[in-house]
Design a protein around this motif. Sequence first.
Motif, short mmCIF file in Angstrom:
data_model
loop_
_atom_site.label_atom_id
_atom_site.label_comp_id
_atom_site.label_asym_id
_atom_site.label_seq_id
_atom_site.Cartn_x
_atom_site.Cartn_y
_atom_site.Cartn_z
N ARG A 143 3.20 -4.83 1.14
CA ARG A 143 2.20 -4.02 0.44
C ARG A 143 0.83 -4.52 0.87
N PHE A 144 0.22 -3.85 1.82
CA PHE A 144 -1.09 -4.27 2.30
C PHE A 144 -1.84 -3.04 2.80
N ARG A 145 -3.16 -3.14 2.81
CA ARG A 145 -4.01 -2.03 3.23
C ARG A 145 -3.82 -1.75 4.73
N GLY A 146 -3.67 -0.50 5.04
CA GLY A 146 -3.52 -0.10 6.44
C GLY A 146 -2.09 -0.09 6.94
N ARG A 147 -1.12 -0.32 6.05
CA ARG A 147 0.27 -0.38 6.49
C ARG A 147 0.73 0.94 7.09
N ASP A 148 0.44 2.04 6.41
CA ASP A 148 0.87 3.35 6.90
C ASP A 148 0.19 3.71 8.21
#
Length: 277
Positions: A100-105
């Motif tokens: 769960r981290f920003r920019g994963r997608d």
Amino acid sequence: MVSRLNVHQLLRHVILASASLIYLFPFLWMFLTSFKTQTDIFSAELSILPTVWTLENYREALTRVPMLRYLGNGLIVCLGIFAMQVIFCVPCAYALAKGRFRGRDGLFKAIVLALMIPYAITAIPLYIAFYKIGLLNSYAALIIPFVSSAFGIFLLRQHFVGVPDDLINAARLDGIGEYRIVWKIMLPTAIPAISAFFIFSFVTHWNDYMWPLLVITDPALATPPLGIIFFRTEEVGSVQFGPLMAAAVLITSPLIAVFLFAQRKFIEGMTLAGMKG
């Protein structure tokens, strides 16, 4: 109704068998030609089976060039690439599936985009980089460019998505760190996907011709596809097709063995990866 179903099944099997023969015929021709004499190969009469069976082509294939050395080089390179890919791809796939981290997608979309880029586009920049750091003409030059595999990350990520979060949370409650979760819990669950990836990786790099041709000049480091070119008779500009076909059979045999060995896991892994999103 039953007879109609039987007719449909029979028709389906006939179509599948016909398609199989179309794909298998070149390999069958290669295999049978490897047992023909040179006179038989250039005979004006079309004959699938050899008129005279001979093993001379295999003897020449193994003695004219160090074919066993080329096969050994192929195994070193393919297994080395796959081992490094597993070390690199498994943690990356786990992070993309369960992290769960920003920019994963966005990072995952970039990896999917990388699947559409042929590696030949990066060949020249990679060649220049390896030349600058002095790694040309080495096993490292054959292995390092393929350590990161976008396809491997994608395939394993698709598998890890289906692993229940409760399993990971339970491991964390027991005090197991993320490193051990990846290698002790997630990796064993991904054996079918890894088996499928192994076949894709092994076949791709065993058959690779362009990159070894660019970075290898020492015949002692040649991979199997490079070994094929040494069957050209430079003095007369001709090719000895008998030994060439025998060498092709020797080079193809490990691929068939690998697929037969991991066939069930390969089908299972590709099925599970296709069902998970």
